[in-house]
Design a protein around this motif. Structure first.
Motif, PDB file in Angstrom:
ATOM      1  N   VAL A 158       0.839  -1.201   0.000  1.00 33.43           N
ATOM      2  CA  VAL A 158       0.000   0.000   0.000  1.00 33.43           C
ATOM      3  C   VAL A 158       0.874   1.251   0.000  1.00 33.43           C
ATOM      4  CG1 VAL A 158      -1.800   1.276   1.211  1.00 33.43           C
ATOM      5  CG2 VAL A 158      -1.800  -1.226   1.250  1.00 33.43           C
ATOM      6  N   LYS A 159       0.653   2.126  -0.978  1.00 33.26           N
ATOM      7  CA  LYS A 159       1.392   3.392  -1.028  1.00 33.26           C
ATOM      8  C   LYS A 159       0.975   4.310   0.124  1.00 33.26           C
ATOM      9  CE  LYS A 159      -0.028   3.966  -5.258  1.00 33.26           C
ATOM     10  NZ  LYS A 159      -0.276   4.535  -6.619  1.00 33.26           N
ATOM     11  N   ASP A 160       1.900   5.128   0.558  1.00 27.67           N
ATOM     12  CA  ASP A 160       1.618   6.076   1.644  1.00 27.67           C
ATOM     13  C   ASP A 160       1.156   7.401   1.046  1.00 27.67           C
ATOM     14  OD1 ASP A 160       1.478   7.639   3.870  1.00 27.67           O
ATOM     15  OD2 ASP A 160       3.462   7.115   4.645  1.00 27.67           O
ATOM     16  N   LEU A 161      -0.135   7.702   1.207  1.00 35.46           N
ATOM     17  CA  LEU A 161      -0.703   8.953   0.715  1.00 35.46           C
ATOM     18  C   LEU A 161      -1.160   9.843   1.869  1.00 35.46           C
ATOM     19  CD1 LEU A 161      -2.871   7.641  -2.272  1.00 35.46           C
ATOM     20  CD2 LEU A 161      -0.495   8.416  -2.303  1.00 35.46           C
ATOM     21  N   SER A 162      -0.562   9.654   3.035  1.00 34.86           N
ATOM     22  CA  SER A 162      -1.018  10.377   4.225  1.00 34.86           C
ATOM     23  C   SER A 162      -0.834  11.883   4.093  1.00 34.86           C
ATOM     24  CB  SER A 162      -0.297   9.865   5.468  1.00 34.86           C
ATOM     25  OG  SER A 162       1.111   9.961   5.297  1.00 34.86           O
ATOM     26  N   LEU A 163       0.098  12.328   3.253  1.00 33.39           N
ATOM     27  CA  LEU A 163       0.280  13.764   3.062  1.00 33.39           C
ATOM     28  C   LEU A 163      -0.878  14.378   2.275  1.00 33.39           C
ATOM     29  CD1 LEU A 163       4.103  13.964   2.239  1.00 33.39           C
ATOM     30  CD2 LEU A 163       2.963  14.554   4.388  1.00 33.39           C
ATOM     31  N   LEU A 164      -1.599  13.538   1.508  1.00 32.91           N
ATOM     32  CA  LEU A 164      -2.716  14.024   0.703  1.00 32.91           C
ATOM     33  C   LEU A 164      -4.041  13.915   1.434  1.00 32.91           C
ATOM     34  CD1 LEU A 164      -1.697  12.396  -2.703  1.00 32.91           C
ATOM     35  CD2 LEU A 164      -1.336  14.761  -1.983  1.00 32.91           C
ATOM     36  N   ALA A 165      -4.115  13.052   2.424  1.00 34.45           N
ATOM     37  CA  ALA A 165      -5.354  12.866   3.185  1.00 34.45           C
ATOM     38  C   ALA A 165      -5.130  13.327   4.614  1.00 34.45           C
ATOM     39  CB  ALA A 165      -5.778  11.399   3.167  1.00 34.45           C
ATOM     40  N   ASP A 166      -5.890  14.307   5.032  1.00 38.09           N
ATOM     41  CA  ASP A 166      -5.736  14.883   6.370  1.00 38.09           C
ATOM     42  C   ASP A 166      -6.260  13.899   7.412  1.00 38.09           C
ATOM     43  OD1 ASP A 166      -5.353  16.470   8.497  1.00 38.09           O
ATOM     44  OD2 ASP A 166      -6.939  17.912   8.033  1.00 38.09           O
ATOM     45  N   GLY A 189     -10.489   8.154  10.125  1.00 39.36           N
ATOM     46  CA  GLY A 189      -9.483   8.873   9.359  1.00 39.36           C
ATOM     47  C   GLY A 189      -9.962   9.198   7.958  1.00 39.36           C
ATOM     48  N   GLU A 190      -9.028   9.610   7.101  1.00 45.07           N
ATOM     49  CA  GLU A 190      -9.366   9.978   5.730  1.00 45.07           C
ATOM     50  C   GLU A 190      -8.529   9.169   4.750  1.00 45.07           C
ATOM     51  OE1 GLU A 190      -9.428  14.147   4.943  1.00 45.07           O
ATOM     52  OE2 GLU A 190     -11.110  14.456   6.330  1.00 45.07           O
ATOM     53  N   VAL A 191      -9.076   9.009   3.537  1.00 46.72           N
ATOM     54  CA  VAL A 191      -8.335   8.379   2.446  1.00 46.72           C
ATOM     55  C   VAL A 191      -8.393   9.307   1.242  1.00 46.72           C
ATOM     56  CG1 VAL A 191      -8.691   5.999   3.224  1.00 46.72           C
ATOM     57  CG2 VAL A 191     -10.355   7.064   1.689  1.00 46.72           C
ATOM     58  N   TYR A 192      -7.406   9.156   0.375  1.00 49.77           N
ATOM     59  CA  TYR A 192      -7.302  10.016  -0.799  1.00 49.77           C
ATOM     60  C   TYR A 192      -7.752   9.244  -2.029  1.00 49.77           C
ATOM     61  CZ  TYR A 192      -5.317  13.114  -4.323  1.00 49.77           C
ATOM     62  OH  TYR A 192      -5.146  13.958  -5.399  1.00 49.77           O
ATOM     63  N   ILE A 193      -8.625   9.869  -2.823  1.00 52.54           N
ATOM     64  CA  ILE A 193      -9.097   9.285  -4.084  1.00 52.54           C
ATOM     65  C   ILE A 193      -8.531  10.125  -5.226  1.00 52.54           C
ATOM     66  CG2 ILE A 193     -11.082   8.656  -5.486  1.00 52.54           C
ATOM     67  CD1 ILE A 193     -12.723   8.479  -2.934  1.00 52.54           C
ATOM     68  N   GLU A 194      -7.647   9.556  -6.001  1.00 52.05           N
ATOM     69  CA  GLU A 194      -7.057  10.276  -7.121  1.00 52.05           C
ATOM     70  C   GLU A 194      -8.157  10.717  -8.085  1.00 52.05           C
ATOM     71  OE1 GLU A 194      -3.859   9.534 -10.777  1.00 52.05           O
ATOM     72  OE2 GLU A 194      -4.079   8.047  -9.178  1.00 52.05           O
ATOM     73  N   GLY A 195      -8.156  11.954  -8.468  1.00 47.90           N
ATOM     74  CA  GLY A 195      -9.170  12.502  -9.351  1.00 47.90           C
ATOM     75  C   GLY A 195     -10.365  13.077  -8.626  1.00 47.90           C
ATOM     76  N   HIS A 196     -10.393  12.926  -7.319  1.00 49.24           N
ATOM     77  CA  HIS A 196     -11.502  13.452  -6.521  1.00 49.24           C
ATOM     78  C   HIS A 196     -11.011  14.247  -5.315  1.00 49.24           C
ATOM     79  CE1 HIS A 196     -15.533  13.580  -4.716  1.00 49.24           C
ATOM     80  NE2 HIS A 196     -14.931  13.305  -3.562  1.00 49.24           N
ATOM     81  N   GLY A 248      -3.568   7.164   4.657  1.00 49.69           N
ATOM     82  CA  GLY A 248      -4.354   7.985   3.761  1.00 49.69           C
ATOM     83  C   GLY A 248      -4.772   7.272   2.500  1.00 49.69           C
ATOM     84  N   ASN A 249      -4.685   5.927   2.497  1.00 44.45           N
ATOM     85  CA  ASN A 249      -4.874   5.170   1.256  1.00 44.45           C
ATOM     86  C   ASN A 249      -5.554   3.825   1.474  1.00 44.45           C
ATOM     87  OD1 ASN A 249      -4.629   4.473  -1.439  1.00 44.45           O
ATOM     88  ND2 ASN A 249      -2.512   3.794  -1.281  1.00 44.45           N
ATOM     89  N   LEU A 250      -5.512   3.321   2.680  1.00 47.77           N
ATOM     90  CA  LEU A 250      -5.936   1.949   2.957  1.00 47.77           C
ATOM     91  C   LEU A 250      -7.174   1.930   3.857  1.00 47.77           C
ATOM     92  CD1 LEU A 250      -5.432  -1.186   3.089  1.00 47.77           C
ATOM     93  CD2 LEU A 250      -3.942  -0.708   5.050  1.00 47.77           C
ATOM     94  N   ILE A 251      -8.155   1.093   3.508  1.00 46.34           N
ATOM     95  CA  ILE A 251      -9.343   0.886   4.334  1.00 46.34           C
ATOM     96  C   ILE A 251      -9.375  -0.578   4.749  1.00 46.34           C
ATOM     97  CG2 ILE A 251     -11.859   0.992   4.440  1.00 46.34           C
ATOM     98  CD1 ILE A 251     -11.766   3.164   2.322  1.00 46.34           C
ATOM     99  N   LEU A 252      -9.453  -0.792   6.075  1.00 47.84           N
ATOM    100  CA  LEU A 252      -9.463  -2.147   6.649  1.00 47.84           C
ATOM    101  C   LEU A 252     -10.789  -2.372   7.374  1.00 47.84           C
ATOM    102  CD1 LEU A 252      -5.912  -2.370   8.276  1.00 47.84           C
ATOM    103  CD2 LEU A 252      -6.720  -3.726   6.341  1.00 47.84           C
ATOM    104  N   PRO A 253     -11.791  -2.951   6.711  1.00 50.96           N
ATOM    105  CA  PRO A 253     -13.018  -3.297   7.427  1.00 50.96           C
ATOM    106  C   PRO A 253     -12.848  -4.638   8.154  1.00 50.96           C
ATOM    107  CG  PRO A 253     -13.268  -3.785   5.095  1.00 50.96           C
ATOM    108  CD  PRO A 253     -11.903  -3.186   5.268  1.00 50.96           C
ATOM    109  N   TYR A 254     -13.102  -4.628   9.445  1.00 55.64           N
ATOM    110  CA  TYR A 254     -13.094  -5.876  10.209  1.00 55.64           C
ATOM    111  C   TYR A 254     -14.493  -6.510  10.130  1.00 55.64           C
ATOM    112  CZ  TYR A 254      -8.449  -4.911  11.987  1.00 55.64           C
ATOM    113  OH  TYR A 254      -7.092  -4.701  12.080  1.00 55.64           O
ATOM    114  N   MET A 255     -14.580  -7.780  10.484  1.00 56.24           N
ATOM    115  CA  MET A 255     -15.828  -8.518  10.320  1.00 56.24           C
ATOM    116  C   MET A 255     -16.995  -7.812  11.012  1.00 56.24           C
ATOM    117  SD  MET A 255     -17.659 -10.820   9.075  1.00 56.24           S
ATOM    118  CE  MET A 255     -16.373 -11.630   8.121  1.00 56.24           C
ATOM    119  N   THR A 256     -18.064  -7.594  10.260  1.00 57.52           N
ATOM    120  CA  THR A 256     -19.310  -6.867  10.582  1.00 57.52           C
ATOM    121  C   THR A 256     -19.114  -5.357  10.585  1.00 57.52           C
ATOM    122  OG1 THR A 256     -19.213  -6.816  13.015  1.00 57.52           O
ATOM    123  CG2 THR A 256     -20.115  -8.815  12.002  1.00 57.52           C
ATOM    124  N   GLY A 257     -17.974  -4.878  10.105  1.00 58.03           N
ATOM    125  CA  GLY A 257     -17.753  -3.440  10.020  1.00 58.03           C
ATOM    126  C   GLY A 257     -18.352  -2.856   8.742  1.00 58.03           C
TER     127      GLY A 257
END
Length: 556
Positions: A252-260, A270-277, A302-311
């Motif tokens: 997973v690339k580190d995009l934390s500088l782009l997502a506050d 937290g936040e994630v960054y969507i390229e083009g949005h 700023g790039n990764l979403i980890l849903p745990y079971m039932t999340g």
């Protein structure tokens, strides 16, 4: 050995037991019920109501041993209760007498009737029914099977398992291939026979071998042998093989500088960054289902979403997730019409009965708080509010489904929808846009034990109406891909593509969830052609989490 037991039973359970006796001993059961049954010599009634039985001199041989194994498995279905009967002879069960525990399941059963007739359930007396599956898309392309014979019931040493609600002989044969100790099978094609219709018995050879099989003539039954080559394509019975070990952030690339990413609370991970949005907030759900707490969904780099079971988590406006009450005003209404949305998903460890989902719903337009207290809505009304839904992904190691669900205020949401992919089916024809050889563990195009890339496009016609949903799956290092397209959506009382166009133009909220169920064969099951992968769902074989990352959106 000899035993004498007395047991009192409800008439429905008694009737089911009589069916077992019929299958084992060719006892004929009158249409007016078991109370007029001519019992075998070792069975007698003890009361005038014919609800108490006395069994004695039960012999543990090939004709009686199957009963215990066979019926105990049925007892676990739905909200029935286990009933211990007669020591060696264990009989059956109250089946499916309450709504299925997971409100996102595609079928809802209620005692005495079926709450959603469109799912194709046949309702019979005493709570017994079966699914009317969609017609096989290609009758000439069924799962491989060995020799079979119509009009025969094969008797062996024991019954390995009993599978109910089996739509075809091909499906029964396919189920047998999943069990290492299943040597032969018998399927009841006979219609409208209580506790028999569409039941599949999986059996072992007699101790003396295949040549000693007792072939009993029985109209409406089909028996045969599995294909050895099909065994490697079936899942749900044996434990999953070990998955490659990797850290949650591996690849997973580190995009934390782009997502506050400043919050990191239970509601606002937290936040994630969507390229083009741009950057979006994650807003975790108020409840998984009404009254049931959700598991956490985490964000990283700023790039990764980890849903745990039932999340479950919703994409919200950047910096607009706050603790406290929910409001629909902060959900991001992304515009997907005429766009291509891409991301990477990792479903390794999500076996039969697990669902890693990414989908779009009309949450910004929903003014109803919902029974989950967070304004969630979808086509299945999980939190009691219906709306348009587009499933970009419902997937696990063995199946993939992408589905359009139309909605209008007058006639509600289409819970069935139309879609593409590979896996099980109910009312609709099975989805066969690709095969288990192309998609699955060690698949030649998509090896689902490793991350792969998803591309979903929504092209529009010259008049601005949604033309299709197009899905393409690729994987780094693979020289082939799998893809599908949905362009026709005909639905009574709906202008389906126009309704979805309206929802897409208004803006839809991406939702990511991870959930499991023992009743998910609509997604990953064998289907009527037997070519699906999962014989049964094993929600205990779900990994702790799945992964989604590297999001982008751009014009087609």
């Amino acid at each position: 050995f000899k035993t004498t037991r007395e047991v009192s039973l409800p008439s429905t359970i008694l009737h089911a037991m009589m069916r077992d006796l019929q299958l084992m001993r060719d006892v004929e059961i009158p249409d007016d019920g078991p109370e007029n049954l001519a019992l075998p010599p070792n069975v007698t009634y003890l009361d005038e109501e014919n609800t108490t039985l006395l069994l004695e001199e039960v012999v543990d041989d090939a004709s009686t041993r199957p009963l215990a194994k066979n019926r105990w498995k049925r007892a676990t279905l739905r909200a029935g209760a286990l009933l211990a009967l007669l020591g060696v002879i264990a009989v059956v069960v109250a089946r499916r007498t309450s709504a299925l525990s997971d409100s996102r399941d595609k079928i809802q059963w209620k005692e005495g009737s079926f709450s959603q007739e469109k799912w194709g359930w046949h309702n019979m007396k005493d709570g017994f029914g079966w699914t009317e599956y969609g017609k096989v898309a290609d009758p000439n392309h069924l799962e491989e099977c060995g020799e079979s014979e119509y009009g025969y019931d094969y008797h062996g040493s024991e019954i390995v398992a009993t599978v109910s609600d089996v739509a075809s002989a091909a499906m029964c044969c396919s189920a047998c291939a999943a069990y290492e100790d299943c040597d032969m099978w018998t399927w009841a094609a006979k219609e409208d026979v209580m506790w028999v219709t569409h039941v599949c018995w999986l059996k072992a050879f007699p101790e003396e071998g295949k040549n000693s099989i007792d072939k009993v003539e029985k109209d409406g039954f089909v028996s045969g042998f599995p294909s050895e080559s099909a065994r490697a394509r079936k899942a749900g019975i044996s434990p999953l093989p070990p998955m490659p070990a990797m850290a949650p952030t591996s690849g997973v690339k580190d995009l934390s500088l782009l997502a506050d990413d400043e919050s990191g609370t239970a509601k606002c991970p937290g936040e994630v960054y969507i390229e083009g949005h741009g950057s979006v907030s994650l807003i975790n759900s108020g409840a998984n289902t009404p009254g049931k707490e959700s598991a956490p969904v985490k964000a990283a780099r700023g790039n990764l979403i980890l849903p745990y079971m039932t999340g479950r988590t919703y994409f919200g406006k950047s910096k607009e997730c706050h603790e406290g009450n929910y409001t629909n005003k902060v959900y991001e209404g992304m515009k997907f019409l005429g766009k291509k949305f891409t991301y990477t998903t990792d479903v390794s460890g999500a076996g039969c009965g697990c669902n890693a989902a990414l989908y779009l719903v009309s949450m910004p337009q929903n003014e109803h708080k919902s029974s989950c207290d967070d304004y969630y809505c979808d086509a299945m009304s999980v939190c009691d509010v219906p709306c348009s839904e587009i499933d970009l992904q419902e997937a696990n190691l063995f199946s993939w489904m992408s589905t359009l669900h139309a909605y209008n205020e007058e006639h509600g949401a289409d819970g069935t929808g139309v879609g593409l992919g590979y896996g099980g089916s109910l009312v609709l024809r099975e989805r066969r846009d690709w095969t288990s050889e192309e998609y699955g563990p060690k698949g030649k195009c998509i090896d689902t034990t490793k991350p792969f890339q998803v591309e979903v496009s929504f092209p529009k016609r010259s008049d601005g109406i949604l033309e299709a949903m197009e899905v393409k799956l690729t994987q780094l290092g693979s020289d082939c891909s799998v893809s599908g397209r949905v362009s026709e959506y005909l639905l009574k009382k709906h202008e389906a593509m126009a309704e979805l166009t309206k929802a897409l133009e208004a803006g839809m909220t991406p939702v990511i969830s991870y959930w499991n169920s023992k009743d998910m064969l609509w997604m990953d099951g064998l289907a009527a052609d037997g070519r699906g992968s999962c014989v049964q769902d094993s929600p205990n074989q779900c990994g702790d989490y799945v992964r989604f990352y590297d999001f982008s959106i751009k014009d087609i």
